[in-house]
Enzyme design. Structure first.
Site, PDB file in Angstrom:
ATOM      1  CG  ASP A 105      47.172  -5.677 -34.830  1.00 35.69           C
ATOM      2  OD1 ASP A 105      47.766  -4.586 -34.728  1.00 35.69           O
ATOM      3  OD2 ASP A 105      47.579  -6.723 -34.308  1.00 35.69           O
ATOM      4  CG  ASP A 166      53.140  -4.363 -31.835  1.00 40.33           C
ATOM      5  OD1 ASP A 166      53.657  -3.905 -30.810  1.00 40.33           O
ATOM      6  OD2 ASP A 166      53.173  -5.558 -32.132  1.00 40.33           O
TER       7      ASP A 166
HETATM    8  N1  GLY Z   1      52.195  -6.815 -34.241  1.00 38.81           N
HETATM    9  C1  GLY Z   1      52.565  -8.084 -33.740  1.00 38.81           C
HETATM   10  C2  GLY Z   1      53.910  -8.501 -34.161  1.00 38.81           C
HETATM   11  O1  GLY Z   1      54.699  -7.719 -34.611  1.00 38.81           O
HETATM   12  O2  GLY Z   1      54.193  -9.677 -34.018  1.00 38.81           O
END
Ligand code: GLY
Length: 383
Positions: A105, A166
């Site tokens: 992330d 994600d």
């Molecule tokens: N990227 C993690 C979430 O959407 O919770």
């Protein structure tokens, strides 16, 4: 493009966002918030709440507060927003020192802070930070499966072969790195990951898996997981939105028609499932009870739908815009515009399981704001 009534509604919405951010930015100026406690922003930069490397300064949402401040700076030109954003970006430097807490992330974290700062102010330190983050992200690429590895080792298992949908929001950091340096490797990795996601994550009906596990040596798909959704084979709504808007981002950076087509396929599945009242559940395949909603998914979906509307013909545009407006109007009625809460959106859900339901989550506010500025048409594109 918007009717007179819709334009008036949008003007009023932006006035409310601006009024709220004027005082929230002062009150929380030394924080990096994730949620609220009794209406007051918490602070992920203060310490590690659970004593782990990932929950504190490395927490994946720590770029959104800076992103909100850059959106406001772009909208108003007021230097106070820039100061708060710059302060939160500097705090993230600790992550580079810790290294082991970092994860896929890094795109969410440094696109919204350092890339934003560099695009708006040409700050050379921000460029360096963003290049560090892009290099870390590229280093997570597994050439056997053609995917970027999600997370680090979890307590309960081997995740070396895991990729999650994600990550479509992280790879724009790689597109940026190539656009900035001219070195094609970053973009090549981003496209390989997007191509893998297109075949391994997106189902025939336009819904998507949250987690796909690959063999980290041979590259084949081992199995899929429901992840933050209801169960394996279900349809976690925020995951659908990461995919829908994520493929639009890849389309914008590459011009590849198959990414636009994929985003549209996911969008059509999503639009067909929007309930009458516009309130998005945590999972489109969850049981009717208990009722669990996720307003963050609605806000992200609205952004993705508006981006699709911008890239299709005049007639099609209307379909996506209408759905985006429905989501945003519904969100506005459930949001907090008072001083009782530091957050706008109140009904986010981190996942179907667990206890974190119907609470403010920072990215809900970020995407609600991004959608409003997109509709206005003078938005600053941070992805
Ligand atoms: N990227 C993690 C979430 O959407 O919770």
């Amino acid at each position: 493009m918007l009717s007179t009534d819709e334009q008036q509604w949008l003007n009023a919405l932006i006035a409310k966002i601006t009024a709220k951010m004027a005082w929230v930015s002062e009150k929380s100026r030394h924080k990096i918030p994730y949620t609220t406690i009794d209406g007051t922003h918490d602070d992920r930069s203060a310490s590690n709440p659970s004593g782990t490397l990932t929950d504190g300064i490395n927490w994946w949402t720590n770029g959104f507060w800076g992103g909100m401040m850059w959106l406001m700076y772009h909208e108003t030109g007021n230097e106070k927003y820039k100061d708060v954003a710059v302060n939160s970006e500097a705090k993230l430097d600790r992550c580079f020192d810790e290294f082991y807490g970092l994860h896929h992330d890094v795109g969410f974290m440094w696109l919204l802070t350092s890339v934003a700062n560099f695009k708006l102010t040409s700050n050379p330190d921000s460029r360096k930070r963003a290049m560090h983050a892009a290099t870390l992200l590229a280093g997570r690429f597994n050439p056997a499966g053609g995917f970027i590895r999600a997370w680090n080792d979890l307590d309960d298992g081997d995740t070396r072969g895991w990729a999650i949908v994600d990550c479509m929001f992280n790879i724009p950091l790689l597109y940026w790195a190539t656009e900035e340096t001219g070195d094609p490797r970053f973009k090549q990795i981003a496209e390989r990951h997007a191509d893998t996601a297109m075949t391994a994550f997106v189902r025939m009906d336009g819904s998507v898996h949250h987690i796909v596990e690959f063999d980290p040596y041979e590259g084949g798909v081992v199995r899929t997981y429901g992840g933050q959704g209801y169960e394996e084979g279900s349809s976690w709504t925020r995951g659908q939105t990461w995919a829908m808007y994520g493929f639009m981002m890849s389309y914008k950076h590459t011009g590849k028609a198959e990414y636009l087509d994929t985003a549209k396929r996911i969008a059509h599945y999503f639009m067909a499932n929007i309930p009458e009242d516009g309130v998005i559940p945590v999972d489109f395949r969850q049981p009717p009870e208990p009722k669990r909603d996720d307003d963050t998914a609605a806000a992200i979906a609205a952004c993705g739908l508006i981006e699709i509307a911008r890239c299709v013909g005049t007639y099609d545009k209307h379909i996506y815009l209408k759905a985006a407006l429905k989501l945003l109007k519904s969100l506005e009625t459930r949001s907090d515009w008072t001083e009782r809460s530091d957050a706008i959106i109140q009904r986010g859900s981190a996942a179907y399981r667990g206890s974190a339901h119907h609470q403010p989550i920072i990215y809900g506010d970020y995407f609600f704001m991004e959608a409003a500025f997109k509709l206005k048409g003078n938005d600053f594109y941070l992805w």
